[in-house]
Design a protein around this motif. Structure first.
Motif, PDB file in Angstrom:
ATOM      1  N   ILE A   1     142.143  87.914  55.680  1.00  0.00           N
ATOM      2  CA  ILE A   1     141.834  86.677  54.964  1.00  0.00           C
ATOM      3  C   ILE A   1     140.925  85.814  55.833  1.00  0.00           C
ATOM      4  O   ILE A   1     141.172  85.639  57.036  1.00  0.00           O
ATOM      5  N   SER A   2     139.894  85.281  55.243  1.00  0.00           N
ATOM      6  CA  SER A   2     138.899  84.525  55.996  1.00  0.00           C
ATOM      7  C   SER A   2     139.409  83.136  56.375  1.00  0.00           C
ATOM      8  O   SER A   2     140.332  82.597  55.752  1.00  0.00           O
ATOM      9  N   ALA A   3     138.779  82.561  57.378  1.00  0.00           N
ATOM     10  CA  ALA A   3     139.119  81.201  57.808  1.00  0.00           C
ATOM     11  C   ALA A   3     138.873  80.211  56.676  1.00  0.00           C
ATOM     12  O   ALA A   3     139.611  79.230  56.518  1.00  0.00           O
ATOM     13  N   LYS A   4     137.855  80.487  55.871  1.00  0.00           N
ATOM     14  CA  LYS A   4     137.532  79.607  54.748  1.00  0.00           C
ATOM     15  C   LYS A   4     138.664  79.588  53.727  1.00  0.00           C
ATOM     16  O   LYS A   4     139.033  78.531  53.210  1.00  0.00           O
ATOM     17  N   GLU A   5     139.247  80.778  53.455  1.00  0.00           N
ATOM     18  CA  GLU A   5     140.376  80.853  52.512  1.00  0.00           C
ATOM     19  C   GLU A   5     141.586  80.100  53.050  1.00  0.00           C
ATOM     20  O   GLU A   5     142.300  79.428  52.305  1.00  0.00           O
ATOM     21  N   ILE A   6     141.830  80.237  54.337  1.00  0.00           N
ATOM     22  CA  ILE A   6     142.979  79.558  54.954  1.00  0.00           C
ATOM     23  C   ILE A   6     142.791  78.044  54.873  1.00  0.00           C
ATOM     24  O   ILE A   6     143.714  77.301  54.522  1.00  0.00           O
TER      25      ILE A   6
ATOM     26  N   ALA B   1     145.220  74.295  51.728  1.00  0.00           N
ATOM     27  CA  ALA B   1     145.868  72.974  51.721  1.00  0.00           C
ATOM     28  C   ALA B   1     145.536  72.187  50.464  1.00  0.00           C
ATOM     29  O   ALA B   1     146.389  71.482  49.910  1.00  0.00           O
ATOM     30  N   LYS B   2     144.307  72.325  49.983  1.00  0.00           N
ATOM     31  CA  LYS B   2     143.872  71.570  48.812  1.00  0.00           C
ATOM     32  C   LYS B   2     144.565  72.032  47.524  1.00  0.00           C
ATOM     33  O   LYS B   2     144.565  71.311  46.524  1.00  0.00           O
ATOM     34  N   GLN B   3     145.140  73.245  47.569  1.00  0.00           N
ATOM     35  CA  GLN B   3     145.792  73.792  46.382  1.00  0.00           C
ATOM     36  C   GLN B   3     147.255  73.374  46.275  1.00  0.00           C
ATOM     37  O   GLN B   3     147.923  73.689  45.290  1.00  0.00           O
ATOM     38  N   LEU B   4     147.752  72.698  47.293  1.00  0.00           N
ATOM     39  CA  LEU B   4     149.153  72.271  47.308  1.00  0.00           C
ATOM     40  C   LEU B   4     149.264  70.781  47.019  1.00  0.00           C
ATOM     41  O   LEU B   4     148.364  70.005  47.330  1.00  0.00           O
ATOM     42  N   SER B   5     150.383  70.389  46.464  1.00  0.00           N
ATOM     43  CA  SER B   5     150.617  68.968  46.213  1.00  0.00           C
ATOM     44  C   SER B   5     150.831  68.254  47.540  1.00  0.00           C
ATOM     45  O   SER B   5     151.305  68.848  48.520  1.00  0.00           O
TER      46      SER B   5
ATOM     47  N   LYS C   1     153.543  67.616  52.858  1.00  0.00           N
ATOM     48  CA  LYS C   1     154.354  66.753  53.716  1.00  0.00           C
ATOM     49  C   LYS C   1     155.678  67.420  54.068  1.00  0.00           C
ATOM     50  O   LYS C   1     156.134  67.351  55.224  1.00  0.00           O
ATOM     51  N   ALA C   2     156.307  68.086  53.084  1.00  0.00           N
ATOM     52  CA  ALA C   2     157.589  68.759  53.328  1.00  0.00           C
ATOM     53  C   ALA C   2     157.430  69.868  54.359  1.00  0.00           C
ATOM     54  O   ALA C   2     158.264  70.021  55.267  1.00  0.00           O
ATOM     55  N   ILE C   3     156.362  70.655  54.244  1.00  0.00           N
ATOM     56  CA  ILE C   3     156.119  71.742  55.191  1.00  0.00           C
ATOM     57  C   ILE C   3     155.898  71.183  56.593  1.00  0.00           C
ATOM     58  O   ILE C   3     156.420  71.718  57.587  1.00  0.00           O
TER      59      ILE C   3
ATOM     60  N   PHE D   1     148.940  77.805  54.230  1.00  0.00           N
ATOM     61  CA  PHE D   1     149.042  76.478  54.827  1.00  0.00           C
ATOM     62  C   PHE D   1     150.092  76.462  55.938  1.00  0.00           C
ATOM     63  O   PHE D   1     149.875  75.868  57.008  1.00  0.00           O
ATOM     64  N   ALA D   2     151.229  77.115  55.700  1.00  0.00           N
ATOM     65  CA  ALA D   2     152.266  77.188  56.731  1.00  0.00           C
ATOM     66  C   ALA D   2     151.752  77.915  57.962  1.00  0.00           C
ATOM     67  O   ALA D   2     152.033  77.518  59.098  1.00  0.00           O
ATOM     68  N   ALA D   3     150.982  78.981  57.745  1.00  0.00           N
ATOM     69  CA  ALA D   3     150.403  79.718  58.873  1.00  0.00           C
ATOM     70  C   ALA D   3     149.449  78.825  59.653  1.00  0.00           C
ATOM     71  O   ALA D   3     149.419  78.848  60.892  1.00  0.00           O
ATOM     72  N   GLN D   4     148.678  78.032  58.933  1.00  0.00           N
ATOM     73  CA  GLN D   4     147.759  77.102  59.569  1.00  0.00           C
ATOM     74  C   GLN D   4     148.524  76.092  60.431  1.00  0.00           C
ATOM     75  O   GLN D   4     148.107  75.769  61.547  1.00  0.00           O
ATOM     76  N   CYS D   5     149.658  75.628  59.932  1.00  0.00           N
ATOM     77  CA  CYS D   5     150.496  74.687  60.695  1.00  0.00           C
ATOM     78  C   CYS D   5     151.017  75.320  61.981  1.00  0.00           C
ATOM     79  O   CYS D   5     151.298  74.611  62.965  1.00  0.00           O
ATOM     80  N   CYS D   6     151.165  76.630  61.985  1.00  0.00           N
ATOM     81  CA  CYS D   6     151.682  77.346  63.160  1.00  0.00           C
ATOM     82  C   CYS D   6     150.566  77.798  64.097  1.00  0.00           C
ATOM     83  O   CYS D   6     150.840  78.363  65.161  1.00  0.00           O
ATOM     84  N   GLY D   7     149.327  77.604  63.682  1.00  0.00           N
ATOM     85  CA  GLY D   7     148.212  78.053  64.508  1.00  0.00           C
ATOM     86  C   GLY D   7     147.907  79.525  64.360  1.00  0.00           C
ATOM     87  O   GLY D   7     147.228  80.116  65.218  1.00  0.00           O
TER      88      GLY D   7
END
Length: 425
Positions: A63-68, A72-76, A81-83, A170-176
């Motif tokens: 999965i590309s960096a662009k997709e990752i 975030a924009k696809q989530l409420s 905030k909860a994640i 998004f969760a993966a992004q939060c974990c680096g």
């Protein structure tokens, strides 16, 4: 719906608490074939299984960096905030698990210590499907990052159009985590264990999955280490007259909805509670979207009436549940008597759901009775520990006699001479 057992003797516990039988069928052989195909043909095999099993036409596996970034924009805003809140709590709890190196002088001139070193490359498997477990990304990715793993890769099955649930990204992004692959099932485990042109080989694999994923992890243990044996989710609730029947029923349902092979057990000292819990189960079940799955799980679950809370605790320690809820008076006292459980929830306001998501503890836990000998995932799970020793000449002189005598006793002359030669020069 659920089977009721009144005052069973301890000799009956094994039959009463038997886990649901797994329909193995030809799973082991099917998985063995998949593993061999991926080992032999690498990415080509992954593309074949993408079409065959994930119903995706195949294409770029990573999965590309662009997709990752776009996820975030696809989530409420509320879910983002909860994640982030959950990630902060999980980070806070796991950062406290870092080991401080302590040097021990076992006798004058002999210094010994242990150092925790991160496993360099680890792989995380995150199930998708009807319940994409983005919370598991946090539970695995955060301790891996804290441990200091140099490379963390993540595999998760794609949808038919090749996309991955944005909450997982998004969760993966939060974990680096930046290296994510749209690969599911046993083929993902094989890719991480053997390595392919696209997927790096890892040294240890983490994460839950169906029986095919579990079988793949077990078959590949000589190729890559795994976190622990895993099976269907389970909870055991110990309750007395102070328990709220609605709370107890909700806790049982929250685990039963994981899958038709999940198991939930209520052990209580109060017969009236059993009837009230059954009533609440019937009411609350109708409100669930996954009620058909949940109803199947309840068919193989148990309501057990015992005489005392001590007996209830003995039964729980025998069962060694993945999750244990103490819905009883003096729950903190009884928590000290727990010998075998993956994670314990103390008191009437500690639902298992908080551990699944955001209290801070890890929800990747041993099931199927393995809590009797395994721990849940922690920072330590992503590390190996190396021991060190350093001796001065005085230290060697002080222990030389002991070592040489023992070496001679075992008939290992070279061991003895490795000490003697240092003393004689």
């Amino acid at each position: 719906m659920m089977r009721v057992y009144k005052y069973p003797a301890a000799s009956r516990w094994p039959s009463i608490l038997q886990r649901p039988a797994q329909r193995a069928g030809n799973v082991q052989q099917t998985v063995a074939t998949i593993l061999d195909e991926v080992k032999t043909n690498g990415d080509k095999a992954l593309q074949v299984y993408a079409r065959k099993l994930d119903k995706w036409e195949g294409g770029k596996l990573e999965i590309s960096a662009k997709e990752i970034q776009a996820a975030a924009k696809q989530l409420s805003p509320a879910l983002r905030k909860a994640i982030k809140t959950a990630a902060a709590n999980i980070t806070r709890f796991h950062e406290a698990q870092q080991l401080r190196t302590e040097i021990i002088e076992t006798q004058p001139g002999i210094r010994c210590w242990r150092k925790r070193v991160a496993i360099e490359r680890v792989g995380l498997y995150i199930p998708g499907g009807s319940a994409p477990l983005f919370s598991t990304v946090l539970m695995l990715g955060i301790p891996a990052r804290i441990a200091g793993c140099e490379e963390i890769i993540l595999c998760t099955p794609p949808n038919a159009d090749g996309t991955v649930h944005p909450a997982i990204l998004f969760a993966a992004q939060c974990c680096g985590i930046t290296r994510i692959f749209r690969i599911g099932g046993a083929q993902a485990i094989a890719a991480m264990a053997y390595g392919t042109k696209s997927v790096p080989r890892v040294f240890k694999i983490f994460g839950p999955g169906n029986q095919y994923v579990t079988a793949a992890k077990q078959q590949l243990q000589q190729v890559a280490a795994i976190d622990m044996p895993a099976g269907p989710s389970e909870v055991l609730v110990i309750a007395d007259e102070t328990a709220n029947a609605a709370f107890v029923a909700a806790d049982l349902l929250s685990q039963a909805e994981h899958g038709p092979d999940s198991q939930v057990v209520l052990v209580t000292t109060t017969e009236q509670l059993i009837g009230k819990v059954k009533e609440e189960l019937a009411i609350q079940l109708q409100q669930l979207e996954r009620r058909d799955i949940t109803r199947e799980a309840l068919k193989q679950s148990r309501l057990v009436l015992v005489k005392t809370l001590d007996e209830a605790m003995a039964l729980s320690n025998y069962y060694a549940p993945e999750h244990l809820i103490l819905a009883c008076d003096k729950a903190t006292t009884f928590a000290n008597k727990v010998k075998s459980a993956g994670s314990v929830f103390i008191g009437h306001y500690s639902p298992e759901s908080v551990g699944d998501y955001a209290s801070g503890t890890n929800h990747t836990l041993p099931t199927s009775g393995y809590a009797a000998m395994y721990s849940g995932v922690s920072v330590e799970s992503f590390c190996k520990t190396i021991s060190f020793q350093q001796l001065s000449r005085k230290g060697l002189e002080g222990i030389a006699g002991t070592v040489m005598t023992m070496a001679e006793g075992e008939g290992l002359q070279a061991h003895k001479e490795a000490v003697a030669i240092r003393l004689n020069r």
